[in-house]
Design an enzyme around this catalytic site. Structure first.
Site, mmCIF file in Angstrom:
data_model
loop_
_atom_site.group_PDB
_atom_site.id
_atom_site.type_symbol
_atom_site.label_atom_id
_atom_site.label_comp_id
_atom_site.label_asym_id
_atom_site.label_seq_id
_atom_site.Cartn_x
_atom_site.Cartn_y
_atom_site.Cartn_z
ATOM 1 N N GLY A 98 0.813 -1.208 0.000
ATOM 2 C CA GLY A 98 0.000 0.000 0.000
ATOM 3 C C GLY A 98 0.849 1.261 0.000
ATOM 4 O O GLY A 98 0.342 2.351 -0.244
ATOM 5 N N HIS A 155 -5.243 15.780 1.689
ATOM 6 C CA HIS A 155 -4.845 14.807 2.714
ATOM 7 C C HIS A 155 -4.416 15.528 3.987
ATOM 8 O O HIS A 155 -4.149 16.726 3.965
ATOM 9 C CB HIS A 155 -3.692 13.924 2.222
ATOM 10 C CG HIS A 155 -4.125 12.851 1.274
ATOM 11 N ND1 HIS A 155 -4.246 13.076 -0.080
ATOM 12 C CD2 HIS A 155 -4.494 11.559 1.485
ATOM 13 C CE1 HIS A 155 -4.669 11.956 -0.666
ATOM 14 N NE2 HIS A 155 -4.822 11.019 0.257
ATOM 15 N N LYS A 159 1.099 13.954 5.712
ATOM 16 C CA LYS A 159 1.411 13.131 4.536
ATOM 17 C C LYS A 159 2.734 13.565 3.920
ATOM 18 O O LYS A 159 3.012 14.746 3.774
ATOM 19 C CB LYS A 159 0.275 13.220 3.507
ATOM 20 C CG LYS A 159 0.507 12.285 2.323
ATOM 21 C CD LYS A 159 -0.744 12.042 1.520
ATOM 22 C CE LYS A 159 -0.460 11.253 0.242
ATOM 23 N NZ LYS A 159 0.047 9.897 0.536
HETATM 24 P P1 NAD Z 1 2.696 6.316 9.144
HETATM 25 O O1 NAD Z 1 3.913 7.182 9.123
HETATM 26 O O2 NAD Z 1 1.636 6.583 10.149
HETATM 27 O O3 NAD Z 1 3.151 4.771 9.319
HETATM 28 C C1 NAD Z 1 4.288 4.206 8.718
HETATM 29 C C2 NAD Z 1 4.885 3.242 9.726
HETATM 30 O O4 NAD Z 1 5.956 2.547 9.085
HETATM 31 C C3 NAD Z 1 5.474 3.968 10.963
HETATM 32 O O5 NAD Z 1 4.955 3.373 12.153
HETATM 33 C C4 NAD Z 1 6.961 3.718 10.826
HETATM 34 O O6 NAD Z 1 7.634 3.610 12.081
HETATM 35 C C5 NAD Z 1 6.974 2.394 10.069
HETATM 36 N N1 NAD Z 1 8.268 2.094 9.436
HETATM 37 C C6 NAD Z 1 9.189 2.966 8.926
HETATM 38 N N2 NAD Z 1 10.273 2.288 8.478
HETATM 39 C C7 NAD Z 1 10.015 0.982 8.682
HETATM 40 C C8 NAD Z 1 10.748 -0.198 8.429
HETATM 41 N N3 NAD Z 1 11.962 -0.154 7.857
HETATM 42 N N4 NAD Z 1 10.194 -1.392 8.768
HETATM 43 C C9 NAD Z 1 8.966 -1.443 9.350
HETATM 44 N N5 NAD Z 1 8.227 -0.338 9.635
HETATM 45 C C10 NAD Z 1 8.748 0.852 9.292
HETATM 46 O O7 NAD Z 1 2.108 6.368 7.665
HETATM 47 P P2 NAD Z 1 0.664 5.882 7.158
HETATM 48 O O8 NAD Z 1 -0.261 7.050 7.108
HETATM 49 O O9 NAD Z 1 0.256 4.647 7.867
HETATM 50 O O10 NAD Z 1 1.014 5.558 5.627
HETATM 51 C C11 NAD Z 1 2.011 4.601 5.284
HETATM 52 C C12 NAD Z 1 2.106 4.490 3.762
HETATM 53 O O11 NAD Z 1 0.866 3.990 3.246
HETATM 54 C C13 NAD Z 1 2.331 5.828 3.045
HETATM 55 O O12 NAD Z 1 3.149 5.590 1.908
HETATM 56 C C14 NAD Z 1 0.941 6.245 2.618
HETATM 57 O O13 NAD Z 1 0.923 7.122 1.510
HETATM 58 C C15 NAD Z 1 0.372 4.896 2.251
HETATM 59 N N6 NAD Z 1 -1.094 4.783 2.271
HETATM 60 C C16 NAD Z 1 -1.649 4.011 1.295
HETATM 61 C C17 NAD Z 1 -2.999 3.778 1.281
HETATM 62 C C18 NAD Z 1 -3.564 2.832 0.261
HETATM 63 O O14 NAD Z 1 -4.795 2.603 0.237
HETATM 64 N N7 NAD Z 1 -2.734 2.230 -0.591
HETATM 65 C C19 NAD Z 1 -3.827 4.366 2.252
HETATM 66 C C20 NAD Z 1 -3.234 5.152 3.247
HETATM 67 C C21 NAD Z 1 -1.856 5.351 3.252
#
Ligand code: NAD
Length: 267
Positions: A98, A155, A159
Site C-alpha cells: 500500500g 490529505h 502526509k
Molecule cells: P505512518 O507514518 O503513520 O506509518 C508508517 C509506519 O511505518 C510507521 O509506524 C513507521 O515507524 C513504520 N516504518 C518505517 N520504516 C520501517 C521499516 N523499515 N520497517 C517497518 N516499519 C517501518 O504512515 P501511514 O499514514 O500509515 O502511511 C504509510 C504508507 O501507506 C504511506 O506511503 C501512505 O501514503 C500509504 N497509504 C496508502 C494507502 C492505500 O490505500 N494504498 C492508504 C493510506 C496510506
C-alpha cells in the site's frame, strides 16, 4: 486461517489493519514489523491494540519472521517496502503493497519481484476509489480530449508525498485512455504569470490540512459544463478492508503483479 504480517504495524494504517484483522474472520496477525528504533520493538501487539496478550511481538527484522505469515501487508515507506520485498522474494511470500511514493527504479524492482512472487500494489485500496478509476477512464474516453482535466486531492498535514499516489494513478489512467504520456502532459505547479492553460495538459493540485483522510476529485471542464468525479474517504478502515480483501485474493495466485482492479474483478 490466513496469517498476515503487517509492516509499519504501529503507523496510522498499521493500527487500522490490526483492527481490521481482528474484525475479519479467516485472517489473523502473524507478525508485526516496525522500524528498528521504534519504541514498540519487543513489546506485544496488545501494547498497541489492546486486548489479551497475543504472543505477537513487534519485530524489527522481517527475515526472522518468515515462518509466521502467509502474506505481508506493507504500509511503510518506499525504501522499507523495497527491503521487505527482497525478504518476501527470497522466502516465497506473497505481498500486498500500500506504500505510495515509489520512484521508477523502485517500481522496476517490484515488477522484477513479481516474476517470483504474487504482489498486489495499489496506491489506494478503497473499493470506491477503484470504482472511480473505472469511471474516470470512461469519462476520459467519452469527453476527455475536448475538456480541461484537473485532479485535486486533499490529505492530512502529515502526509509525506505529493501529489498522492492515488492522484497520480488517476492521471496515468486518464492519460492512458487518451493516448497521452502523463510524464509529458502533467502540470504539477502554477505560480506567477502562467498564461493561458496549455491544451492537452492534466493539472494536479494538492491540499495538505488537518486530519483529512483522503479526498480526490477529477474535473473534466469544457465550455458550458463540468463533470466532477469525487471520492472522499472518511476513515482509514476503508483502505484496511481493501488491503485484507487483496490479501485473501492473492492467496489464490502464485506469482505476478496485480492491482485492485484485478482483486475487484474490474478489469
Ligand atoms: P505512518 O507514518 O503513520 O506509518 C508508517 C509506519 O511505518 C510507521 O509506524 C513507521 O515507524 C513504520 N516504518 C518505517 N520504516 C520501517 C521499516 N523499515 N520497517 C517497518 N516499519 C517501518 O504512515 P501511514 O499514514 O500509515 O502511511 C504509510 C504508507 O501507506 C504511506 O506511503 C501512505 O501514503 C500509504 N497509504 C496508502 C494507502 C492505500 O490505500 N494504498 C492508504 C493510506 C496510506
Amino acid at each position: 486461517m490466513i496469517r498476515i504480517a503487517i509492516a509499519g504495524a504501529a503507523g496510522r494504517m498499521g493500527r487500522s489493519l490490526i483492527e481490521a484483522c481482528d474484525a475479519t474472520p479467516g485472517v489473523t496477525v502473524g507478525a508485526a514489523v516496525e522500524r528498528a528504533d521504534s519504541p514498540f520493538i519487543g513489546r506485544d501487539l496488545c501494547a498497541l491494540a489492546g486486548g489479551n496478550e497475543r504472543s505477537v511481538p513487534f519485530l524489527a527484522n522481517l527475515a526472522a519472521a518468515t515462518g509466521q505469515f502467509d502474506v505481508l501487508v506493507d504500509f511503510t515507506n518506499p525504501s522499507a517496502t523495497i527491503a521487505n520485498l527482497e525478504v518476501c522474494r527470497a522466502a516465497g511470500k506473497r505481498m500486498v503493497i500500500g506504500t505510495t511514493g515509489l520512484d521508477g527504479a523502485q517500481r522496476a524492482i517490484v515488477d522484477a519481484g513479481s516474476r517470483d512472487i504474487a504482489i498486489v500494489v495499489a496506491p489506494n485500496m478503497s473499493i470506491g476509489v477503484n470504482l472511480c478509476f473505472k469511471l474516470a477512464e470512461l469519462a476520459a474516453r467519452v469527453v476527455g480530449d475536448d475538456t480541461d482535466i484537473e485532479i485535486v486531492e486533499a490529505h492530512h498535514s502529515q502526509k509525506k508525498d505529493a501529489p498522492s499516489g492515488t492522484a497520480l494513478r488517476f492521471g496515468e489512467i486518464i492519460a492512458g485512455a487518451l493516448g497521452r504520456d502523463l510524464r509529458a502532459c502533467a502540470v504539477y505547479k502554477r505560480e506567477g504569470e502562467t498564461g493561458p492553460r496549455r491544451p492537452g495538459t492534466i493539472g494536479f493540485e494538492s491540499i495538505r490540512a488537518g486530519d483529512i483522510v483522503g479526498d480526490h476529485t477529477v474535473l473534466f471542464a469544457s465550455a458550458g459544463e463540468r463533470i466532477e468525479i469525487t471520492h472522499r474517504a472518511s476513515t482509514r478502515a476503508t483502505f484496511a478492508a481493501g488491503a485484507l480483501r487483496a490479501a485473501q485474493w492473492i492467496m489464490g495466485r502464485e506469482r505476478g503483479l496485480f492491482d485492485m482492479q484485478d482483486v475487484l474483478g474490474l478489469r
